[in-house]
Scaffold this active site. Sequence first.
Site, PDB file in Angstrom:
ATOM      1  N   ASN A   9       0.891   4.118   0.618  1.00 56.05           N
ATOM      2  CA  ASN A   9      -0.106   3.212   0.231  1.00 56.05           C
ATOM      3  C   ASN A   9       1.090   2.220   0.270  1.00 56.05           C
ATOM      4  O   ASN A   9       2.229   1.460  -0.355  1.00 56.05           O
ATOM      5  CB  ASN A   9       0.970   3.823  -1.479  1.00 56.05           C
ATOM      6  N   TRP A  10       0.363   0.819   0.858  1.00 58.22           N
ATOM      7  CA  TRP A  10       0.696  -0.023   1.379  1.00 58.22           C
ATOM      8  C   TRP A  10       0.688  -1.301   0.215  1.00 58.22           C
ATOM      9  O   TRP A  10       1.216  -2.429   0.472  1.00 58.22           O
ATOM     10  CB  TRP A  10      -0.183  -0.916   2.738  1.00 58.22           C
ATOM     11  N   LYS A  11       0.044  -0.678  -0.992  1.00 59.13           N
ATOM     12  CA  LYS A  11       0.185  -1.347  -1.913  1.00 59.13           C
ATOM     13  C   LYS A  11      -1.147  -3.220  -1.673  1.00 59.13           C
ATOM     14  O   LYS A  11      -1.398  -3.281  -0.716  1.00 59.13           O
ATOM     15  CB  LYS A  11       0.906  -1.568  -3.165  1.00 59.13           C
ATOM     16  N   HIS A  95      -3.567   5.121  -9.003  1.00 59.88           N
ATOM     17  CA  HIS A  95      -1.897   5.235  -9.892  1.00 59.88           C
ATOM     18  C   HIS A  95      -1.329   4.908 -10.636  1.00 59.88           C
ATOM     19  O   HIS A  95      -2.112   4.084 -11.463  1.00 59.88           O
ATOM     20  CB  HIS A  95      -1.936   4.192  -8.397  1.00 59.88           C
ATOM     21  N   GLU A  97       0.755   2.368 -10.475  1.00 59.92           N
ATOM     22  CA  GLU A  97       0.071   1.249 -11.435  1.00 59.92           C
ATOM     23  C   GLU A  97      -1.002   0.638 -11.233  1.00 59.92           C
ATOM     24  O   GLU A  97      -1.387  -0.094 -12.931  1.00 59.92           O
ATOM     25  CB  GLU A  97       1.273   0.311  -9.819  1.00 59.92           C
ATOM     26  N   GLU A 167       4.495  11.979  -8.886  1.00 61.96           N
ATOM     27  CA  GLU A 167       3.710  10.717  -9.285  1.00 61.96           C
ATOM     28  C   GLU A 167       5.453  10.579 -10.418  1.00 61.96           C
ATOM     29  O   GLU A 167       4.781   9.917 -11.360  1.00 61.96           O
ATOM     30  CB  GLU A 167       3.809   9.463  -8.470  1.00 61.96           C
ATOM     31  N   GLY A 173       8.791   2.991  -6.500  1.00 63.96           N
ATOM     32  CA  GLY A 173       9.678   1.622  -6.540  1.00 63.96           C
ATOM     33  C   GLY A 173      10.980   1.220  -7.376  1.00 63.96           C
ATOM     34  O   GLY A 173      11.427  -0.213  -6.794  1.00 63.96           O
ATOM     35  N   SER A 213      10.021   6.670  -4.276  1.00 62.92           N
ATOM     36  CA  SER A 213      11.028   6.128  -3.693  1.00 62.92           C
ATOM     37  C   SER A 213      11.615   7.334  -2.876  1.00 62.92           C
ATOM     38  O   SER A 213      13.075   8.311  -2.436  1.00 62.92           O
ATOM     39  CB  SER A 213      12.570   6.272  -4.790  1.00 62.92           C
ATOM     40  N   GLY A 234       5.322   4.756  -1.148  1.00 64.24           N
ATOM     41  CA  GLY A 234       5.512   2.911  -1.223  1.00 64.24           C
ATOM     42  C   GLY A 234       5.913   2.257  -0.016  1.00 64.24           C
ATOM     43  O   GLY A 234       6.047   2.620   1.056  1.00 64.24           O
ATOM     44  N   GLY A 235       7.305   2.209  -1.133  1.00 66.33           N
ATOM     45  CA  GLY A 235       8.384   0.916  -0.287  1.00 66.33           C
ATOM     46  C   GLY A 235       8.478   0.874   1.311  1.00 66.33           C
ATOM     47  O   GLY A 235       8.525   0.959   2.468  1.00 66.33           O
TER      48      GLY A 235
HETATM   49  C1  PEP Z   1       4.276   4.569  -4.327  1.00 69.98           C
HETATM   50  O1  PEP Z   1       3.068   3.441  -4.199  1.00 69.98           O
HETATM   51  O2  PEP Z   1       2.642   5.229  -4.307  1.00 69.98           O
HETATM   52  C2  PEP Z   1       5.408   4.832  -4.664  1.00 69.98           C
HETATM   53  C3  PEP Z   1       5.685   6.263  -4.465  1.00 69.98           C
HETATM   54  O3  PEP Z   1       6.306   3.823  -4.460  1.00 69.98           O
HETATM   55  P1  PEP Z   1       7.543   3.746  -4.302  1.00 69.98           P
HETATM   56  O4  PEP Z   1       7.607   4.730  -2.642  1.00 69.98           O
HETATM   57  O5  PEP Z   1       7.425   2.308  -3.157  1.00 69.98           O
HETATM   58  O6  PEP Z   1       8.445   4.178  -4.921  1.00 69.98           O
END
Ligand code: PEP
Length: 254
Positions: A9-11, A95, A97, A167, A173, A213, A234-235
């Site tokens: 997920n590049w956000k 999500h 966010e 999640e 994050g 994470s 994500g990251g």
């Molecule tokens: C996400 O964006 O769904 C996520 C899990 O981010 P991260 O891996 O950065 O925690």
Amino acid sequence: MRRFIIAGNWKMNKTIVDAIELANGIKRELYDIESLDIVICTPFTALSEVGEVVVDSNIDLGGQDLFWEEKGAYTGEISAGMLKDAGCKYVIIGHSERRKHFAETNETVNKKLKSALKTGLLPIVCVGERLEEREAKKTFDVIKDHVENSLKGISKEDILKTTIAYEPVWAIGTGKTATPEQAEEVHAFIRGLLTKLYDEATASAIRIQYGGSVTPDNVEGLLGKENIDGALVGGASLKLDSFSSMIKKASKLK
Ligand code: PEP
């Protein structure tokens, strides 16, 4: 046996040029991985061009959100049909966010889910508790509410096309990953809910990804658990070395 699915997920990151470069790198590094599903969810602006990079490869494209109406006066929104048109196979829905910053609810998630399925997209539906909810021992109540209400009215045939992403919001994050045991406990609970909503055979075929994470260092421990069928990342999906390294490690587990 359930096939792993790892989705990046590049956000709200990457220009079109940067997105094309990363997608090309992923394609090059992972061209021979066949044992799991690899998805990249780029910003809307880069979908079409990244779609051209990954077409006919083992990498699938996904959107990060959609709006449930097909078309019309909805300034700023993107429909399921538009995502398909841009080359998407998958779409992330609900999500945390989006729940936090854009007031998404189980009801809007449910409408988006129905629209995605009707259009032939494969949805990834996110559920997860906030830190204060975990601390107040409400994790299972929150998950039950998210799962039951987000999936309301979804047929057995359609739920089999859907991936659930657990999640925990406190792990997204933050660098604070749930331990494999903490994640497995909730994944098993979700599978139990799916068994009640559908039946055992259906529930055991549905993929439940973990997100929060995930890195190359913890992916094997998490994916080694019985009910964890992949990761939403994500990251660590924004860098070629971390994303490809976690996928290579995951591909050796099954
Ligand atoms: C996400 O964006 O769904 C996520 C899990 O981010 P991260 O891996 O950065 O925690």
